[in-house]
Design a protein around this motif. Structure first.
Motif, short mmCIF file in Angstrom:
data_model
loop_
_atom_site.label_atom_id
_atom_site.label_comp_id
_atom_site.label_asym_id
_atom_site.label_seq_id
_atom_site.Cartn_x
_atom_site.Cartn_y
_atom_site.Cartn_z
N HIS A 1 40.34 38.02 51.34
CA HIS A 1 40.24 37.86 49.88
C HIS A 1 40.80 39.05 49.10
O HIS A 1 40.86 39.00 47.87
CB HIS A 1 38.79 37.60 49.48
N SER A 2 41.23 40.09 49.81
CA SER A 2 41.83 41.22 49.09
C SER A 2 43.16 40.85 48.46
O SER A 2 43.64 41.53 47.55
CB SER A 2 42.01 42.41 50.05
N ALA A 3 43.77 39.75 48.93
CA ALA A 3 44.98 39.21 48.31
C ALA A 3 44.91 37.70 48.49
O ALA A 3 45.34 37.17 49.51
CB ALA A 3 46.23 39.78 48.97
N LEU B 1 44.90 33.52 46.84
CA LEU B 1 45.28 32.55 45.82
C LEU B 1 44.11 31.66 45.43
O LEU B 1 44.24 30.85 44.51
CB LEU B 1 46.43 31.66 46.35
N ASP B 2 42.98 31.79 46.12
CA ASP B 2 41.83 30.92 45.89
C ASP B 2 41.15 31.25 44.56
O ASP B 2 40.70 32.39 44.35
CB ASP B 2 40.84 31.06 47.04
N ALA B 3 41.03 30.26 43.69
CA ALA B 3 40.51 30.50 42.34
C ALA B 3 39.03 30.90 42.36
O ALA B 3 38.61 31.73 41.55
CB ALA B 3 40.70 29.26 41.47
N HIS B 4 38.25 30.33 43.25
CA HIS B 4 36.84 30.68 43.30
C HIS B 4 36.64 32.11 43.77
O HIS B 4 35.80 32.85 43.22
CB HIS B 4 36.07 29.71 44.20
N ALA B 5 37.41 32.53 44.76
CA ALA B 5 37.31 33.91 45.22
C ALA B 5 37.80 34.88 44.14
O ALA B 5 37.18 35.93 43.91
CB ALA B 5 38.13 34.10 46.50
N ARG B 6 38.87 34.53 43.47
CA ARG B 6 39.39 35.41 42.41
C ARG B 6 38.39 35.52 41.26
O ARG B 6 38.23 36.59 40.67
CB ARG B 6 40.73 34.87 41.92
N ARG B 7 37.70 34.42 40.98
CA ARG B 7 36.68 34.47 39.93
C ARG B 7 35.56 35.43 40.34
O ARG B 7 35.09 36.24 39.53
CB ARG B 7 36.12 33.07 39.70
N ALA B 8 35.10 35.35 41.59
CA ALA B 8 34.04 36.23 42.06
C ALA B 8 34.45 37.69 41.95
O ALA B 8 33.66 38.55 41.55
CB ALA B 8 33.67 35.89 43.50
N ILE B 9 35.70 37.96 42.28
CA ILE B 9 36.20 39.34 42.21
C ILE B 9 36.31 39.80 40.76
O ILE B 9 35.87 40.90 40.41
CB ILE B 9 37.56 39.44 42.92
N GLU B 10 36.87 38.96 39.90
CA GLU B 10 37.07 39.34 38.51
C GLU B 10 35.75 39.53 37.76
O GLU B 10 35.63 40.41 36.92
CB GLU B 10 37.93 38.28 37.81
N GLU B 11 34.76 38.68 38.08
CA GLU B 11 33.48 38.78 37.38
C GLU B 11 32.69 40.03 37.76
O GLU B 11 31.71 40.36 37.10
CB GLU B 11 32.65 37.52 37.63
N GLY C 1 33.44 43.24 44.04
CA GLY C 1 33.95 41.88 43.89
C GLY C 1 34.34 41.27 45.22
O GLY C 1 34.08 40.09 45.48
N LEU C 2 34.96 42.06 46.09
CA LEU C 2 35.31 41.56 47.41
C LEU C 2 34.06 41.25 48.22
O LEU C 2 34.02 40.27 48.97
CB LEU C 2 36.19 42.58 48.14
N ASP C 3 33.03 42.09 48.07
CA ASP C 3 31.76 41.81 48.75
C ASP C 3 31.20 40.47 48.29
O ASP C 3 30.72 39.67 49.10
CB ASP C 3 30.75 42.92 48.45
N ARG C 4 31.25 40.24 46.97
CA ARG C 4 30.70 39.01 46.43
C ARG C 4 31.47 37.79 46.93
O ARG C 4 30.88 36.79 47.33
CB ARG C 4 30.71 39.06 44.91
N ALA C 5 32.81 37.88 46.92
CA ALA C 5 33.62 36.75 47.37
C ALA C 5 33.36 36.45 48.84
O ALA C 5 33.23 35.29 49.24
CB ALA C 5 35.10 37.06 47.14
N ALA C 6 33.28 37.51 49.66
CA ALA C 6 33.01 37.31 51.08
C ALA C 6 31.62 36.73 51.31
O ALA C 6 31.43 35.85 52.16
CB ALA C 6 33.17 38.63 51.83
N GLN C 7 30.65 37.21 50.54
CA GLN C 7 29.28 36.73 50.71
C GLN C 7 29.17 35.26 50.33
O GLN C 7 28.43 34.50 50.99
CB GLN C 7 28.31 37.57 49.89
N VAL D 1 44.70 37.38 57.25
CA VAL D 1 44.65 38.71 56.65
C VAL D 1 46.02 39.05 56.07
O VAL D 1 47.06 38.58 56.57
CB VAL D 1 44.19 39.77 57.67
N PRO D 2 46.06 39.84 54.98
CA PRO D 2 47.32 40.04 54.26
C PRO D 2 48.49 40.55 55.11
O PRO D 2 49.63 40.11 54.94
CB PRO D 2 46.94 41.07 53.18
N GLU D 3 48.22 41.44 56.04
CA GLU D 3 49.32 42.04 56.81
C GLU D 3 49.95 41.06 57.80
O GLU D 3 51.01 41.35 58.38
CB GLU D 3 48.84 43.30 57.54
#
Length: 308
Positions: free
Chosen positions: A175-177, A179-189, A197-203, A250-252
């Protein structure tokens, strides 16, 4: 014209909910199911179902949904509004006590049918009038055994991973990079603290995996021939049946089409456990993943609009 009355159903009032006329069964087509309470063998609870009554006649209805062990509804996935009663539909949503996501279910290609388009836009409009905002539109797929299994590419090694902390870290990396809108929302909020934010998206992903009534040992990590981590796939069963629970690279390791390999492995694992129907989904804006679903033989069964 009298003002409408807004209230939840009592345990014996499922017929009242079903009394709203539905010319052409447009509402049934949109929801894809028949309204039945848990007592009737269905998925809905009367206390999570609301109606708007004008002169004792149903002019709008809404049903919230959750799993059998959930103490509060997870989402709203049923909203019908009589002609000319859009404001009653919006007010019904304002009066109900839950602030959860609305998953508006629509047939594939609904924009091409004027009747279905009007029905979908009426529901989305009422939700927005009640204060919701569109988050994302998604494709929902349905693979069936008669379509044939996609052949495993054989490029990756798949291993179960019993340590939730390892899974959590992989989800953060995915989720560090994203396209998923729900994950991006969790990070942005989560504001400026991106790590939080990454912790929240992963959780949120991990909580969903645990919520699914499927074996924990199905969760697998994927590795390339050099032994480097590629990503994760989670074959799962939700309350409707077998599904592609999660696919993430993963991004790499992106740019090699590995998400297709993960999807194919996930499909084969589920089929090997007896699945003859498998559901999947991706954001419509996630063009690479949508292409992978198409290549793997998953036809689009529905489109869904998520509003929050």
């Amino acid at each position: 014209m009298t003002d409408p009355v807004f209230r939840p159903l009592t345990g014996s009032e499922a017929p009242l909910f079903r009394s709203l006329p539905d010319p052409g069964l447009v509402g049934r087509v949109i929801t894809g199911v028949e309204y039945r309470t848990v007592a009737e063998g269905g998925d809905y609870r009367p206390e999570w179902t609301w109606v708007a009554l004008r002169d004792s006649v149903v002019v709008a209805r809404a049903a919230w949904w959750g799993g059998p062990k959930d103490r509060e509804p997870m989402l709203l996935n049923w909203l019908d509004i009589a002609d000319g009663e859009d404001e009653a539909g919006a007010e019904l949503l304002r009066r109900a006590p839950w602030n959860v996501e609305y998953e508006l279910i629509a047939p594939a290609g609904w924009r091409e049918d004027p009747v279905l388009r009007a029905a979908v836009e009426s529901r989305a409009g009422a939700a927005q009038a009640a204060g919701m905002k569109p988050l994302v539109e998604r494709f929902h797929y349905r693979w069936t055994a008669d379509l044939g299994l996609p052949t495993r590419p054989g490029r990756l090694e798949f291993r179960p991973e019993p340590d939730d902390d390892v899974i959590f870290d992989v989800l953060r990396r995915v989720h560090s990079a994203t396209l998923d809108a729900h994950a991006r929302r969790a990070i942005e909020e989560s504001g400026p603290d991106r790590e939080s934010g990454l912790d929240r998206a992963a959780q949120e992903e991990l909580d969903f995996f645990r919520w699914c009534p499927s074996p924990r040992e199905w969760w697998q990590l994927a590795y390339d021939p050099a032994g480097e981590l590629v990503g994760i796939h989670v074959p799962a069963h939700n309350l409707s049946g077998p599904c592609v629970g999660f696919i993430g690279v993963v991004p790499e390791q992106r740019g090699h089409g590995y998400a297709y390999d993960l999807l194919v492995e996930c499909t084969n694992v589920l089929a090997e456990t007896g699945a003859t129907v498998i559901a999947g989904a991706t954001d419509q804006g996630n063009f690479p993943m949508a292409a992978h679903f198409a290549r793997a033989g998953y036809p689009v069964a529905q489109e869904r609009i998520n509003l929050i």
